[in-house]
Design a protein around this motif. Structure first.
Motif, PDB file in Angstrom:
ATOM      1  N   MET A 145     -40.244 -45.540 -80.777  1.00 39.53           N
ATOM      2  CA  MET A 145     -39.138 -46.363 -81.332  1.00 39.53           C
ATOM      3  C   MET A 145     -38.161 -45.389 -81.837  1.00 39.53           C
ATOM      4  SD  MET A 145     -40.250 -49.302 -80.612  1.00 39.53           S
ATOM      5  CE  MET A 145     -39.560 -50.713 -81.532  1.00 39.53           C
ATOM      6  N   LYS A 146     -36.803 -45.811 -82.078  1.00 37.28           N
ATOM      7  CA  LYS A 146     -35.803 -44.986 -82.443  1.00 37.28           C
ATOM      8  C   LYS A 146     -35.524 -45.315 -84.060  1.00 37.28           C
ATOM      9  CE  LYS A 146     -34.783 -44.092 -78.032  1.00 37.28           C
ATOM     10  NZ  LYS A 146     -35.122 -42.785 -77.531  1.00 37.28           N
ATOM     11  N   ARG A 147     -34.940 -44.115 -84.674  1.00 38.55           N
ATOM     12  CA  ARG A 147     -34.490 -44.248 -85.985  1.00 38.55           C
ATOM     13  C   ARG A 147     -33.260 -44.674 -86.022  1.00 38.55           C
ATOM     14  NH1 ARG A 147     -34.928 -39.056 -89.241  1.00 38.55           N
ATOM     15  NH2 ARG A 147     -34.386 -39.884 -90.922  1.00 38.55           N
ATOM     16  N   VAL A 148     -32.910 -45.882 -86.982  1.00 42.78           N
ATOM     17  CA  VAL A 148     -31.749 -46.420 -87.065  1.00 42.78           C
ATOM     18  C   VAL A 148     -30.966 -46.092 -88.413  1.00 42.78           C
ATOM     19  CG1 VAL A 148     -30.379 -48.731 -86.975  1.00 42.78           C
ATOM     20  CG2 VAL A 148     -32.611 -48.514 -85.725  1.00 42.78           C
ATOM     21  N   VAL A 149     -29.831 -45.689 -88.262  1.00 45.37           N
ATOM     22  CA  VAL A 149     -28.876 -45.491 -89.458  1.00 45.37           C
ATOM     23  C   VAL A 149     -27.654 -46.161 -89.441  1.00 45.37           C
ATOM     24  CG1 VAL A 149     -29.880 -43.045 -89.624  1.00 45.37           C
ATOM     25  CG2 VAL A 149     -27.678 -43.259 -88.180  1.00 45.37           C
ATOM     26  N   ILE A 150     -27.039 -46.218 -90.522  1.00 43.15           N
ATOM     27  CA  ILE A 150     -25.710 -46.805 -90.554  1.00 43.15           C
ATOM     28  C   ILE A 150     -24.548 -45.895 -90.751  1.00 43.15           C
ATOM     29  CG2 ILE A 150     -24.330 -48.269 -92.007  1.00 43.15           C
ATOM     30  CD1 ILE A 150     -26.888 -49.466 -93.345  1.00 43.15           C
ATOM     31  N   THR A 151     -23.486 -45.589 -89.935  1.00 45.72           N
ATOM     32  CA  THR A 151     -22.533 -44.825 -89.809  1.00 45.72           C
ATOM     33  C   THR A 151     -21.214 -45.350 -90.152  1.00 45.72           C
ATOM     34  OG1 THR A 151     -22.655 -45.415 -87.360  1.00 45.72           O
ATOM     35  CG2 THR A 151     -23.765 -43.369 -88.282  1.00 45.72           C
ATOM     36  N   GLY A 152     -21.184 -46.655 -90.424  1.00 48.80           N
ATOM     37  CA  GLY A 152     -19.886 -47.330 -90.846  1.00 48.80           C
ATOM     38  C   GLY A 152     -20.154 -48.624 -91.487  1.00 48.80           C
ATOM     39  N   LEU A 190     -24.686 -43.030 -93.884  1.00 47.38           N
ATOM     40  CA  LEU A 190     -24.696 -43.747 -95.198  1.00 47.38           C
ATOM     41  C   LEU A 190     -25.881 -44.079 -95.639  1.00 47.38           C
ATOM     42  CD1 LEU A 190     -21.693 -46.160 -94.451  1.00 47.38           C
ATOM     43  CD2 LEU A 190     -21.685 -43.824 -95.530  1.00 47.38           C
ATOM     44  N   ALA A 191     -27.025 -44.467 -94.800  1.00 50.58           N
ATOM     45  CA  ALA A 191     -28.402 -44.713 -95.203  1.00 50.58           C
ATOM     46  C   ALA A 191     -29.138 -44.944 -93.826  1.00 50.58           C
ATOM     47  CB  ALA A 191     -28.245 -46.206 -96.072  1.00 50.58           C
ATOM     48  N   GLU A 192     -30.351 -45.187 -94.006  1.00 50.40           N
ATOM     49  CA  GLU A 192     -31.139 -45.577 -92.839  1.00 50.40           C
ATOM     50  C   GLU A 192     -31.877 -46.893 -93.089  1.00 50.40           C
ATOM     51  OE1 GLU A 192     -35.199 -43.752 -90.369  1.00 50.40           O
ATOM     52  OE2 GLU A 192     -34.278 -42.591 -92.100  1.00 50.40           O
ATOM     53  N   VAL A 193     -31.808 -47.766 -92.068  1.00 51.93           N
ATOM     54  CA  VAL A 193     -32.261 -49.045 -92.079  1.00 51.93           C
ATOM     55  C   VAL A 193     -33.804 -48.898 -91.423  1.00 51.93           C
ATOM     56  CG1 VAL A 193     -32.144 -51.351 -91.141  1.00 51.93           C
ATOM     57  CG2 VAL A 193     -30.140 -49.984 -91.362  1.00 51.93           C
ATOM     58  N   ALA A 194     -34.784 -49.000 -92.255  1.00 48.47           N
ATOM     59  CA  ALA A 194     -36.229 -48.590 -91.867  1.00 48.47           C
ATOM     60  C   ALA A 194     -37.182 -49.585 -91.425  1.00 48.47           C
ATOM     61  CB  ALA A 194     -36.948 -48.086 -93.095  1.00 48.47           C
ATOM     62  N   GLY A 195     -36.727 -51.125 -91.464  1.00 49.64           N
ATOM     63  CA  GLY A 195     -37.491 -52.085 -91.133  1.00 49.64           C
ATOM     64  C   GLY A 195     -37.006 -53.488 -91.656  1.00 49.64           C
ATOM     65  N   TYR A 196     -37.832 -54.568 -91.351  1.00 51.20           N
ATOM     66  CA  TYR A 196     -37.252 -56.020 -91.749  1.00 51.20           C
ATOM     67  C   TYR A 196     -38.602 -56.902 -91.648  1.00 51.20           C
ATOM     68  CZ  TYR A 196     -37.187 -57.357 -86.768  1.00 51.20           C
ATOM     69  OH  TYR A 196     -37.634 -57.624 -85.556  1.00 51.20           O
ATOM     70  N   ALA A 197     -38.481 -58.090 -91.989  1.00 43.70           N
ATOM     71  CA  ALA A 197     -39.360 -59.087 -91.893  1.00 43.70           C
ATOM     72  C   ALA A 197     -38.525 -60.353 -91.897  1.00 43.70           C
ATOM     73  CB  ALA A 197     -40.591 -59.044 -92.817  1.00 43.70           C
TER      74      ALA A 197
END
Length: 403
Positions: free
Chosen positions: A1-8, A247-254
């Motif tokens: 699974m890929k890491r997801v980051v916020i770039t804008g 800006l930050a990393e989105v790590a998970g959700y539910a």
């Protein structure tokens, strides 16, 4: 699974018409709620809201565009331009074919709907503009963003009332996380501040006539707001390869459903979503430093949300900071989670916790550190963003500081 980051990131709301303006207002604990300005406001019992003031659509869009863009679409495009501009991305070729846009919105083109009901029922006209339907449909904003930026991948709108933006961003996260696409544009918007939009909410008897005071013992209801928040979610290696600012990393959700009542929230449903987001992100309770609360300023939400946080975190709840920025910008309904994600980014990146303003009296049923009235400097590694909607639909995002 890929890491997801916020770039804008991009926004327009009652606190500011850009992200830097909004951050500044949040740091200062400024209130963007004031007297509403639109036709027939004197017929309403609720006359306040988090309205975007000093906004001239004719400066931003030409006449042909305004014939197609409801106010909520205008806000979305403004925020999307800022977010994509900050990201530095240009969508062409293979990237354009795979990248898409998922947005949250609850009411669609309420201003267009309101105006055209007046045209037919009040003015007695038998014809409306031929573009009324494409202007008011919920997916209008997502479609126009996809067209303006050449986004040809998975694109749609999520409508789950007050959790719409968080549900949309969770879906966008999952698509990047799972490798379906390297980039998604996501967030949400809302503009219900028109006569019909406010009159409908008046009927629920949950609105305050004088201000939004989440978690304060003297709170007396929510206050509507309007605006948009849009973000670029990008696969980490893709962002790193092009030297993008993260800006930050989105790590998970539910997500969870209360499955109990159409308007009354459930502690159990909210707790399942909070706990599930931590599990999905593989985070320990002790890592969480800040929660951006749903925090509407209603007795039902504030007590239930406080109980859910206490239930999940137990003794660690004493070490948490939890604030509601709705006290400043109002409740943006379908767009609220998107604008509130900015407070999480500010906490993680800048170490500044946005306050819960208008906090007057402690409520023993909301016995948490709600960062009352003034912003606070603190290093935060993990933040959660809560959204709990009418219909019992809950969505919580977990973010991590990028370093």
């Amino acid at each position: 699974m890929k890491r997801v980051v916020i770039t804008g990131a991009g926004t327009i709301n009652s606190l500011g018409q850009t992200v830097p303006e909004t951050f500044e207002a949040m740091r200062e604990g400024r209130c963007g709620i004031g007297e509403l300005e639109f036709r027939d406001v004197d017929r309403l019992s609720i006359k306040i809201g988090g309205q975007v003031k000093g906004y001239d659509p004719e400066v931003r869009f030409n006449r042909q565009q305004l014939a197609l863009y409801d106010r909520f679409t205008q806000f979305t495009l403004i925020a999307a331009r800022e977010a994509i501009g900050q990201s530095g991305l240009e969508f062409s070729g293979e990237l354009a074919a795979r990248a898409g846009v998922i947005l949250g919105n609850s009411g669609g083109g309420m201003t267009t709907l309101d105006d055209n009901y007046r045209t037919v029922y009040e003015d007695g006209k038998n014809r409306v503009h031929p573009f009324v339907v494409p202007k008011l449909m919920n997916n209008a904003a997502a479609s126009h963003v996809s067209m303006e930026f050449n986004l040809k991948g998975p694109s749609f709108t999520v409508a789950t009332a007050c959790a719409s933006s968080n549900h949309a961003m969770a879906q966008a996260f999952q698509m990047v996380h799972g490798g379906l696409t390297p980039v998604m544009v996501t967030g949400g918007s809302e503009s219900m501040l028109c006569f019909g939009g406010v009159k409908a909410w008046e009927g629920l008897r949950v609105m305050s006539k004088d201000g939004c005071r989440p978690f304060s013992a003297n709170r007396n209801g929510m206050v509507q707001g309007e605006g948009a928040g849009v973000f670029v979610f990008e696969e980490y290696e893709h962002a790193r390869a092009r030297g993008a600012e993260i800006l930050a990393e989105v790590a998970g959700y539910a997500m969870s459903s209360d499955a109990s009542d159409i308007v009354m929230p459930s502690k159990q449903g909210a707790a399942r979503a909070i706990r599930g987001a931590l599990q999905d992100a593989r985070m320990d309770l002790s890592e969480v430093g800040y929660i951006n609360a749903h925090g509407t300023g209603t007795a039902a939400n504030d007590k239930t949300e406080s109980a859910a946080v206490a239930d999940v975190f137990g003794a660690h709840a004493d070490n948490l900071m939890i604030s509601s920025t709705k006290s400043m910008h109002g409740h943006l309904i379908g767009g609220t989670g998107a604008v509130e994600l900015l407070a999480c980014i500010m906490a993680l990146r800048d170490g500044v916790i946005a306050p819960t303003i208008n906090y007057d009296e402690p409520d023993p049923e909301c016995a948490l550190d709600v960062v009352p009235n003034e912003a606070r400097e603190a290093k935060v590694d993990v933040a959660l963003s809560n959204a709990f909607a009418f219909g019992g639909l809950n969505a919580v995002l977990a973010l991590r500081r990028f370093s």
